[in-house]
Scaffold this motif. Structure first.
Motif, PDB file in Angstrom:
ATOM      1  N   VAL A 387       0.835  -1.198   0.000  1.00  0.00           N
ATOM      2  CA  VAL A 387       0.000   0.000   0.000  1.00  0.00           C
ATOM      3  C   VAL A 387       0.871   1.250   0.000  1.00  0.00           C
ATOM      4  N   ALA A 388       1.947   1.256   0.800  1.00  0.00           N
ATOM      5  CA  ALA A 388       2.799   2.436   0.914  1.00  0.00           C
ATOM      6  C   ALA A 388       3.521   2.743  -0.396  1.00  0.00           C
ATOM      7  N   VAL A 392      -0.946   4.419  -1.981  1.00  0.00           N
ATOM      8  CA  VAL A 392      -1.049   5.702  -1.278  1.00  0.00           C
ATOM      9  C   VAL A 392      -0.481   6.867  -2.090  1.00  0.00           C
ATOM     10  N   ARG A 396      -2.640  10.171  -3.055  1.00  0.00           N
ATOM     11  CA  ARG A 396      -2.233  11.435  -2.427  1.00  0.00           C
ATOM     12  C   ARG A 396      -1.966  12.506  -3.470  1.00  0.00           C
ATOM     13  N   PRO A 547      -7.637   1.750   0.108  1.00  0.00           N
ATOM     14  CA  PRO A 547      -7.953   2.967  -0.650  1.00  0.00           C
ATOM     15  C   PRO A 547      -9.346   3.527  -0.386  1.00  0.00           C
ATOM     16  N   MET A 553      -7.466   6.810   5.130  1.00  0.00           N
ATOM     17  CA  MET A 553      -6.937   7.622   4.044  1.00  0.00           C
ATOM     18  C   MET A 553      -6.943   9.110   4.378  1.00  0.00           C
ATOM     19  N   VAL A 556      -3.602   9.944   5.617  1.00  0.00           N
ATOM     20  CA  VAL A 556      -2.639   9.935   4.525  1.00  0.00           C
ATOM     21  C   VAL A 556      -2.781  11.187   3.669  1.00  0.00           C
ATOM     22  N   ALA A 565       3.252  10.714   2.560  1.00  0.00           N
ATOM     23  CA  ALA A 565       2.105   9.826   2.759  1.00  0.00           C
ATOM     24  C   ALA A 565       2.560   8.368   2.849  1.00  0.00           C
ATOM     25  N   GLY A 566       3.473   7.962   1.960  1.00  0.00           N
ATOM     26  CA  GLY A 566       3.993   6.603   2.014  1.00  0.00           C
ATOM     27  C   GLY A 566       4.732   6.328   3.313  1.00  0.00           C
ATOM     28  N   VAL A 569       2.494   5.397   6.221  1.00  0.00           N
ATOM     29  CA  VAL A 569       2.037   4.011   6.219  1.00  0.00           C
ATOM     30  C   VAL A 569       3.151   3.084   6.707  1.00  0.00           C
TER      31      VAL A 569
END
Length: 795
Positions: A387-388, A392, A396, A547, A553, A556, A565-566, A569
């Motif tokens: 996800v990171a 994301v 973002r 997501p 979120m 994020v 943002a990454g 996470v």
């Protein structure tokens, strides 16, 4: 800091836990038995009304007197036994008059207009001698010995037309008492040869028969009942005296509550919070009731000071940001002006994910079972890495405030609005009410305040600081709350280990010997929580659901850039495993502690109240308040996140789209009003939960989330990972996912952990195939899929 040191010193000075019982048995005479009536042979209670049967007659306890009824057993039969249940249902076991111990049929008793009536059940497929019964939820179970002398278990589901014949218990022996709980049935059986204390066995549809060990004596025939969610009461003859004793179904420990001594008991049945029983004394018959009474556990003055300081600090943070940003824009209120540091956002992600479910329900789950559910945390770390890196940063870069804006850009406005509405329903229905109820249960256990008032206080404070301070107040209170929560949890597990006889070595020996730290289950049983189920869960609940989770979120989206943002996470992932080990470790430590100190449990409390009970009963003054503040922290961090996220969705996805002339000030004001209303709805649903007897709220929250939250996660997957998916195909996939998941749930097809995976998978497969029935997307997909990305901005 000085306050924490003082509390720690006070705790170390009080490490010896009290040994006295937390519960007592209060015995009182129910009503004088008529002198000219034969002694009761069978006792049952029908919807709370005691019924005594003797010599073919039945008497009801009405207005303080035993009144004779016109009810009689069917011609040619005699009453051979009775079965009472917690839910007020009652059954009678019948045998031919010529063979009074050979049970061949059963009746269900009802009270209709104050008159006793009976309804025939399907005939038994075989006759049973020494039959004992148990009932729960309208289902009836009978244990006995067949004509060949073999033990048998017969089960009749509610509304079923036929009995099922199950294998008998290992080792044989005459059944003494059979008791049913929500998850299993417990049988006390005489030893087949040596005539010593009775044996305890457990039967469940999944595991079959398991031998649990010996009882402390002989169990009175038919004198057993379930109490609460994990306790059983029996009348036990230890040789020199008889007493009502409690058996804890999880730890297997026996205890004799004070006041449990009885005389020559002849018959007994479940009634209220204990047993109704008859005894012979000096040529007369006495009917009495012994009921469990719990001790009152209240906070002390230092606990109240610690809690008040914590609550004031949380509200103070909200007031601070309200005063500083009272003219905030929508970006300030909803996403913190996109200025939140990644490390604060990461801690806030963890705080939101933990909630009171982790602080209360996870220790209860580990206490009841083992560490298998921690597998989810281990595998989730890998899912969060994906996800990171991939998901994301993509979202973002779009500078969203509502994650469902993506669905409008990629597909259609209608899909965005429907998805947003369903997300609001999921958050309020499957998360907010549970998260608000659990700490309120803890507060009620610890303080003595009614659950209703606990819910109102918790919900009121959370609504206040969330609607005042917006997103900045939410993430910064989350940051503080994680340290309060971790501090309380670490102190609790250390205190438990100090109070276990033998310390850490005894803790490890007991936990390993009884498989309490079992982590990985590689079986292919889809009805159980296995590694394969968790792999599905991580893939679908973490990777594909992240997501569409506005609550997560939104943190994020509040960071400064896609790279930040990454990193948030990654921070979240780094906290998953140590945090999980801590909470599951508390549950195992509680198991070891209560196995040695069963008298310190409260039979009337649900399993989810185990940790709150320990906090209230065992911890010293001041520390109790600190850990209650930790429970507040776990709950309020998630509650505030849900309130803020739902109000954001309502404002951005609905108000700003439907209002004629929306302004930023009006949008923020609308969000504040919605936040208050959402909080009030959550309070109402939490109060409803307080009236229901739910075995595990942890499981319920997972099940509801899977049923309601999967379809639109599939829509995100189709949008981000494929170029061919289009709006009509995705809409068909979503509708198919909801319908098929509900169908699987209605027939109890698989474990609740699989519902989310089923829903997402159906949406992906059906939605992708259906998309080929329509033209491909006409709009540009630049920046909307992982195949068409844009370069990341510099941090």
């Amino acid at each position: 800091m000085r306050l924490l040191v003082a509390i720690a010193l006070l705790a170390l000075a009080n490490v010896a836990a009290a040994a006295e019982s937390l519960s007592t048995l209060r015995t009182s005479t129910v009503a004088a038995w008529p002198a000219d009536a034969p002694a009761p042979e069978v006792l049952v209670a029908v919807t709370g009304t005691p019924v005594a049967l003797a010599d073919g007659e039945a008497r009801l306890l009405q207005d303080g007197q035993w009144r004779r009824t016109s009810w009689r057993p069917p011609d040619g039969t005699v009453v051979a036994g009775g079965v009472g249940a917690q839910d007020g249902m009652a059954f009678l076991l019948l045998a031919p008059r010529a063979a009074p111990r050979q049970v061949d049929r059963a009746l269900r008793l009802t009270l209709e207009g104050g008159t006793l009536a009976s309804h025939a059940l399907p005939g038994l497929p075989m006759t049973l001698s020494q039959a004992r019964g148990a009932a729960r939820g309208g289902a009836l179970q009978l244990a006995g010995v067949d004509e060949a002398g073999a033990p048998r278990l017969l089960t009749l589901a509610a509304g079923a037309g036929d009995w099922r014949v199950r294998d008998g218990w290992p080792g044989g022996g005459t059944p003494r008492a059979l008791v049913a709980t929500a998850t299993a049935s417990y049988l006390a059986a005489a030893h087949a040869h040596d005539g010593g204390p009775d044996r305890m066995l457990r039967w469940s549809p999944d595991a079959g028969w398991e031998t649990l060990g010996d009882a402390p004596g002989r169990i009175l025939a038919g004198a057993g009942r379930a109490l609460g969610q994990a306790h059983l009461l029996f009348v036990v003859d230890a040789g020199d005296a008889s007493a009502i004793m409690s058996y804890h179904a999880i730890t297997g420990a026996w205890t004799a509550p004070p006041g449990g001594g009885v005389g020559d008991v002849r018959a007994a049945t479940a009634w209220n919070n204990g047993l109704l029983w008859s005894e012979a004394a000096a040529g007369t018959t006495r009917l009495a009731a012994s009921e469990i009474e719990s001790g009152r556990l209240l906070l002390r003055w230092l606990d109240w000071i610690v809690m008040a300081f914590y609550l004031a600090a949380m509200v103070g943070i909200g007031v601070f940001f309200y005063a500083r940003d009272r003219h905030a824009s929508t970006a300030d209120f909803f996403v913190g002006g996109r200025s939140i540091p990644f490390w604060v956002a990461g801690v806030s992600l963890y705080a939101t994910n933990v909630s009171s479910i982790s602080f209360i329900a996870i220790p209860a789950k580990a206490f009841e079972s083992n560490w298998q559910y921690l597998t989810n945390n281990l595998l989730a770390v890998f899912g969060l890495m994906f996800v990171a890196v991939w998901i994301v940063p993509l979202l973002r870069r779009l500078d969203l405030m509502s994650v469902f804006t993506y669905l409008e850009t990629r597909f259609h406005p209608a899909i965005r609005m429907i998805a947003s509405a369903l997300c609001i329903l999921v958050q309020i229905g499957s998360r907010m009410s549970v998260i608000l109820f659990l700490p309120s249960l803890a507060i009620a256990t610890i303080t003595g305040i009614d659950v209703v008032w606990s819910v109102l206080i918790m919900g009121g404070f959370t609504i206040l600081y969330t609607t005042l301070g917006g997103m900045k107040a939410v993430v910064w209170t989350d940051f503080v709350q994680v340290f309060v929560m971790f501090g309380g949890a670490l102190f609790a597990i250390g205190f438990i280990l100090l109070n276990i006889n033998g310390g850490v070595p005894e803790f490890m020996a007991t936990a390993m010997a009884e498989d309490k730290m079992k982590l990985l289950d590689f079986s292919f049983d889809l009805t159980q929580a296995t590694v394969w189920g968790f792999l599905f869960l991580v893939l679908f609940d973490v990777v594909l659901t992240f997501p569409k989770d506005q609550v997560l979120m939104q943190r994020v989206l509040s960071t400064k850039s896609g790279r930040e943002a990454g990193r948030s996470v990654w921070m979240f992932a780094a906290m998953m495993i140590p945090g999980g080990c801590l909470f599951y470790g508390i549950g195992t430590a509680l198991y070891v502690y209560y196995k040695s100190h069963p008298e310190r449990m409260d039979p009337l409390l649900p399993i989810d109240a185990t940790f709150p009970l320990f906090i209230a009963a065992e911890l010293p003054m001041g520390v109790t308040g600190l850990i209650v503040a930790g429970i507040f922290a776990a709950a309020m961090s998630t509650l505030s996140s849900i309130i803020n996220s739902v109000s954001t969705l309502a404002s951005v996805d609905f108000y700003e789209r439907l209002a004629k002339h929306p302004t930023q000030k009006a949008s923020v004001r609308f969000a504040e009003i919605v936040g208050v209303l959402v909080g009030l709805v959550g309070i109402g649903l939490a109060l409803l939960l307080s009236r229901l007897d739910i075995h595990s709220l942890f499981d319920v929250s997972i099940e509801l989330f899977g049923l309601l939250g999967g379809g639109f996660a599939g829509a995100y997957t189709l949008g981000m990972f494929t170029r061919r998916a289009n709006a009509p195909g995705v809409a068909i996939g979503i509708a198919s996912a909801i319908l098929l998941t509900l169908a699987a749930w209605s027939i109890d097809l698989v474990h609740s952990y699989f519902y989310l995976a089923i829903s997402i998978l159906v949406c992906i497969v059906v939605g992708y195939l259906a998309s080929f029935l329509f033209p491909p997307p006409a709009q540009s997909l630049a920046g909307l899929t992982i195949h068409d990305t844009q370069p990341d901005e510099t941090p």
